[in-house]
Design an enzyme around this catalytic site. Structure first.
Site, PDB file in Angstrom:
ATOM      1  N   TYR A   1       5.822  -7.969   9.418  1.00 12.09           N
ATOM      2  CA  TYR A   1       5.562  -6.528   9.480  1.00 12.09           C
ATOM      3  C   TYR A   1       5.846  -5.968  10.868  1.00 12.09           C
ATOM      4  O   TYR A   1       5.706  -6.668  11.875  1.00 12.09           O
ATOM      5  CB  TYR A   1       4.082  -6.239   9.175  1.00 12.09           C
ATOM      6  CG  TYR A   1       3.600  -6.666   7.823  1.00 12.09           C
ATOM      7  CD1 TYR A   1       3.617  -5.785   6.739  1.00 12.09           C
ATOM      8  CD2 TYR A   1       3.102  -7.947   7.609  1.00 12.09           C
ATOM      9  CE1 TYR A   1       3.150  -6.176   5.491  1.00 12.09           C
ATOM     10  CE2 TYR A   1       2.634  -8.346   6.364  1.00 12.09           C
ATOM     11  CZ  TYR A   1       2.665  -7.454   5.307  1.00 12.09           C
ATOM     12  OH  TYR A   1       2.198  -7.847   4.083  1.00 12.09           O
TER      13      TYR A   1
ATOM     14  N   ASP B   1      -7.461   2.196   8.016  1.00 10.80           N
ATOM     15  CA  ASP B   1      -6.148   2.786   8.291  1.00 10.80           C
ATOM     16  C   ASP B   1      -6.299   4.306   8.423  1.00 10.80           C
ATOM     17  O   ASP B   1      -7.405   4.846   8.283  1.00 10.80           O
ATOM     18  CB  ASP B   1      -5.113   2.407   7.222  1.00 10.80           C
ATOM     19  CG  ASP B   1      -5.454   2.927   5.829  1.00 10.80           C
ATOM     20  OD1 ASP B   1      -6.162   3.942   5.721  1.00 10.80           O
ATOM     21  OD2 ASP B   1      -5.004   2.333   4.839  1.00 10.80           O
TER      22      ASP B   1
ATOM     23  N   ASP C   1       0.822  -1.208   0.000  1.00 11.84           N
ATOM     24  CA  ASP C   1       0.000   0.000   0.000  1.00 11.84           C
ATOM     25  C   ASP C   1       0.858   1.261   0.000  1.00 11.84           C
ATOM     26  O   ASP C   1       1.968   1.268   0.555  1.00 11.84           O
ATOM     27  CB  ASP C   1      -0.903   0.026   1.235  1.00 11.84           C
ATOM     28  CG  ASP C   1      -2.000  -1.014   1.173  1.00 11.84           C
ATOM     29  OD1 ASP C   1      -2.292  -1.503   0.073  1.00 11.84           O
ATOM     30  OD2 ASP C   1      -2.563  -1.339   2.239  1.00 11.84           O
TER      31      ASP C   1
ATOM     32  N   ARG D   1      -4.281  -4.286   8.285  1.00  8.53           N
ATOM     33  CA  ARG D   1      -5.316  -3.304   8.612  1.00  8.53           C
ATOM     34  C   ARG D   1      -6.590  -4.004   9.095  1.00  8.53           C
ATOM     35  O   ARG D   1      -7.316  -3.469   9.931  1.00  8.53           O
ATOM     36  CB  ARG D   1      -5.616  -2.411   7.411  1.00  8.53           C
ATOM     37  CG  ARG D   1      -6.271  -3.134   6.257  1.00  8.53           C
ATOM     38  CD  ARG D   1      -6.645  -2.187   5.146  1.00  8.53           C
ATOM     39  NE  ARG D   1      -5.458  -1.737   4.422  1.00  8.53           N
ATOM     40  CZ  ARG D   1      -5.452  -0.706   3.582  1.00  8.53           C
ATOM     41  NH1 ARG D   1      -6.546  -0.013   3.391  1.00  8.53           N
ATOM     42  NH2 ARG D   1      -4.366  -0.379   2.945  1.00  8.53           N
TER      43      ARG D   1
END
Length: 300
Positions: free
Chosen positions: A73, A87, A45, A184
């Site tokens: 992550y 988000d 993203d 997310r």
């Protein structure tokens, strides 16, 4: 003089900066390496930073063969508000007081989202609905639902719980998960389970399969000194199981013939006595045939 396309063939592991799409990175790489033969494996993203796998020249053929089934992550989740995109880039839907939620309740909520779970992807994802991307449908104002999908969250660790702003709790976390897991959505589902809403405020991908930030280069570094992170030989030896073969077998496979199978179901790389990767192999019946020649006979 060496062929630049051969010298540049390989995987570039980009440490993507925030604000760029994966397509933006591909476009920049095409200009830097002066070639159209650039592709990427998976997307990241615009808000996110970190590992993005880019194929240059002949290595674009590798992208569809790589088994990038695990990802890692570093992220920050804000509890106390839900947004339209799950988000910080979305519009706030609802704000609730997260100061009422204890640290123990937060940790229990995270534990419930660890392991094999069913997850509904974010509506701004790239998943296709009736042939169109979900995020495009959202922008067009269309209503639709996405079905839950099985994913695996093998690690979901909280490093810090910060309550710097009244009514909010910010969690710094590490997540290791299967491909197809949306961080997310983890933020959204954690907030929903705790009754206060949640969304993602920061995301950095630290690993995709065997590729990590240790392999990564920024686009500025690549612009100043155009080179790949891993040449095609290094890339396949890192990415696939290995079978050592002798010189005669290497000559045979590089000429387009086949080897005797050894009973493996997965794709593997065959490596000659000089430790050079020759080809990617897949076994079918009585043949172990090349699905990609890494080192053609003309380069041996």
């Amino acid at each position: 003089m060496a062929d630049a396309s051969i010298e540049n063939a390989g995987l570039l592991i980009v440490d993507k900066e925030a604000g760029m799409t994966s397509h933006d990175v591909v476009s920049r790489c095409r200009k830097i390496f002066n070639t159209r033969r650039v592709g990427h494996a998976g997307t990241l993203d615009p808000m996110a930073t970190g590992v993005l796998v880019i194929g240059i020249e002949r290595a674009t053929k590798l992208l569809g063969l790589l088994s990038l089934t695990t990802k890692a992550y570093e992220a920050t989740i804000r509890l106390g508000a839900s947004t339209t995109t799950d988000d910080r880039e979305g519009e706030i839907l609802e704000t609730l007081d997260a100061s009422t939620v204890s640290d123990d309740e937060i940790r229990s909520g995270v534990a419930a989202l660890t392991g094999d779970i069913e997850q509904v992807p974010a509506k701004v994802s790239a998943i296709k609905v009736d042939g169109r991307r979900a995020h495009a449908l959202v922008r067009g104002g269309q209503e639709f639902d996405l079905e839950a999908r099985p994913v695996t969250v093998s690690r979901f660790d909280i490093h810090h719980i910060r309550r710097d702003e009244p009514g909010f709790a910010d969690l710094d976390v590490t997540v290791e998960c299967s491909a197809g897991t949306y961080i997310r959505s983890l933020a959204r589902d954690l907030g929903t389970a705790l009754g206060v809403g949640g969304h993602l405020t920061a995301l950095r991908r630290t690993a995709v399969g065997p590729f990590t930030l240790d392999h990564a280069l920024t686009l500025d570094e690549v612009r100043d000194n155009p080179h790949v992170s891993l040449d095609i030989d290094q890339a396949v030896k890192l990415s696939f199981p290995r079978r050592d073969i002798d010189d005669d077998e290497a000559e045979s496979i590089s000429q387009g013939r086949w080897l005797n199978p050894i009973g493996r179901k997965d794709i593997y790389v065959v490596v000659d006595p000089a430790d050079k990767a020759i080809a990617l192999i897949q076994e079918k019946g009585r043949r172990a045939s090349s699905i990609m020649v890494v080192r053609p006979a003309t380069l041996r």
